[in-house]
Structure formats: C-alpha cells, structure tokens
Design a protein around this motif. Structure first.
Motif, short mmCIF file in Angstrom:
data_model
loop_
_atom_site.label_atom_id
_atom_site.label_comp_id
_atom_site.label_asym_id
_atom_site.label_seq_id
_atom_site.Cartn_x
_atom_site.Cartn_y
_atom_site.Cartn_z
N TYR A 13 0.81 -1.21 0.00
CA TYR A 13 0.00 0.00 0.00
C TYR A 13 0.85 1.26 0.00
CZ TYR A 13 -3.78 3.14 1.50
OH TYR A 13 -4.69 4.15 1.58
N GLY A 15 0.38 4.92 1.22
CA GLY A 15 -0.48 5.78 2.01
C GLY A 15 -0.42 7.24 1.61
N PRO A 18 -3.64 8.00 -1.74
CA PRO A 18 -3.45 6.63 -1.28
C PRO A 18 -3.86 5.63 -2.37
CG PRO A 18 -5.47 7.47 -0.36
CD PRO A 18 -4.86 8.58 -1.19
N THR A 30 -9.70 1.79 3.58
CA THR A 30 -10.33 3.03 3.99
C THR A 30 -9.31 3.88 4.74
OG1 THR A 30 -12.44 1.88 4.28
CG2 THR A 30 -12.22 4.05 5.34
N GLU A 31 -9.13 5.13 4.31
CA GLU A 31 -8.26 6.04 5.06
C GLU A 31 -9.16 6.94 5.89
OE1 GLU A 31 -4.47 9.05 4.62
OE2 GLU A 31 -5.50 8.41 2.81
N THR A 34 -5.16 11.05 8.39
CA THR A 34 -3.75 10.91 8.03
C THR A 34 -3.13 9.78 8.84
OG1 THR A 34 -3.62 13.28 7.59
CG2 THR A 34 -1.54 12.11 7.90
N ASP A 36 -4.12 6.74 9.25
CA ASP A 36 -5.11 5.87 9.91
C ASP A 36 -5.88 5.09 8.86
OD1 ASP A 36 -6.97 4.70 11.57
OD2 ASP A 36 -7.83 6.58 12.29
N TYR A 37 -5.58 3.79 8.74
CA TYR A 37 -6.10 2.98 7.64
C TYR A 37 -6.86 1.75 8.16
CZ TYR A 37 -1.89 5.25 5.75
OH TYR A 37 -0.92 6.16 5.43
N ARG A 79 -7.48 -2.44 11.36
CA ARG A 79 -7.25 -1.00 11.39
C ARG A 79 -5.96 -0.68 12.12
NH1 ARG A 79 -11.64 3.69 13.04
NH2 ARG A 79 -10.26 5.47 12.71
N GLN A 81 -3.10 2.68 12.90
CA GLN A 81 -2.80 4.10 12.84
C GLN A 81 -1.31 4.30 13.07
OE1 GLN A 81 -4.62 6.51 15.87
NE2 GLN A 81 -4.27 8.39 14.76
N ASP A 91 1.18 9.48 7.16
CA ASP A 91 0.96 8.53 6.08
C ASP A 91 2.23 7.72 5.82
OD1 ASP A 91 -1.71 9.04 5.51
OD2 ASP A 91 -1.23 10.70 4.18
#
Length: 103
Positions: A13, A15, A18, A30-31, A34, A36-37, A79, A81, A91
């Motif tokens: 990935y 970021g 993105p 899903t972002e 900043t 946090d995915y 998830r 961060q 990111d």
C-alpha cells in the motif's frame, strides 16, 4: 480454507497517494485520517485470532521512524494508525502487510 503457515491476505500500500499497489484478499482500504487505515478483507477470518505482520519504511527526509498505535482487529478488517513522535498522524509509503490465520 485450512492451510497453516500460509499467508491468507497481503497488501502493498502507498499511504501518500493513497493507493493499493498490489494485494491478495483485500477488498478495499479506507483512510480514516492521516496515517489511519482500515484494510478490508475479501473473506472474513474465522476469528480475531489472526496474526498481522507489518513493514513500513523510515522517512528518508526527516529520518523519523513511524510509531504505530495498537491495532483494531475484526474478522473482516484490520485498522492501524501511524503517528510521529509528537502524536500527529503520518501517512506511510510503502506499507506492506501480511496476515496469517484461519479463514
């Protein structure tokens, strides 16, 4: 499928963009903010007792290492961060994730 020791999901990935560069078993990312995915799985794991292995590169400009906040595991998503030492979201590029467990 029961295949112990075999990665069930992986993602490469970016970021910053993105964008997903390459993946297997990831339906979307899903972002939330900043750094946090949420990585959403194509097929749910059988429980939250799976293993996530992450790699993120050190920032070559500021020489700063990313800090990760405790992840949130769900059967259908993961998830994570990332922050700077000051606590600001950061990111990641590249960010590589591999997941092991039973689907």
């Amino acid at each position: 499928k029961y295949s112990p020791g075999v990665a069930k999901v992986w993602c490469f990935y970016n970021g910053l963009t993105p964008a997903v560069r390459a993946s297997y078993g990831i339906s979307s990312v899903t972002e939330h903010d900043t750094g946090d995915y949420s990585f959403n799985f194509s097929t749910d794991f059988s429980s939250v007792n799976y293993c996530a292995v992450l790699y993120s590169k050190q920032d070559q400009v500021s020489n700063a290492n990313p800090y990760s906040v405790a992840p949130i595991l769900a059967v259908g998503s993961y998830r994570q961060q990332f922050t700077e030492i000051e606590g600001n979201g950061r990111d990641q590029n590249p960010l590589t994730l591999v997941f092991y467990g039973d689907l």
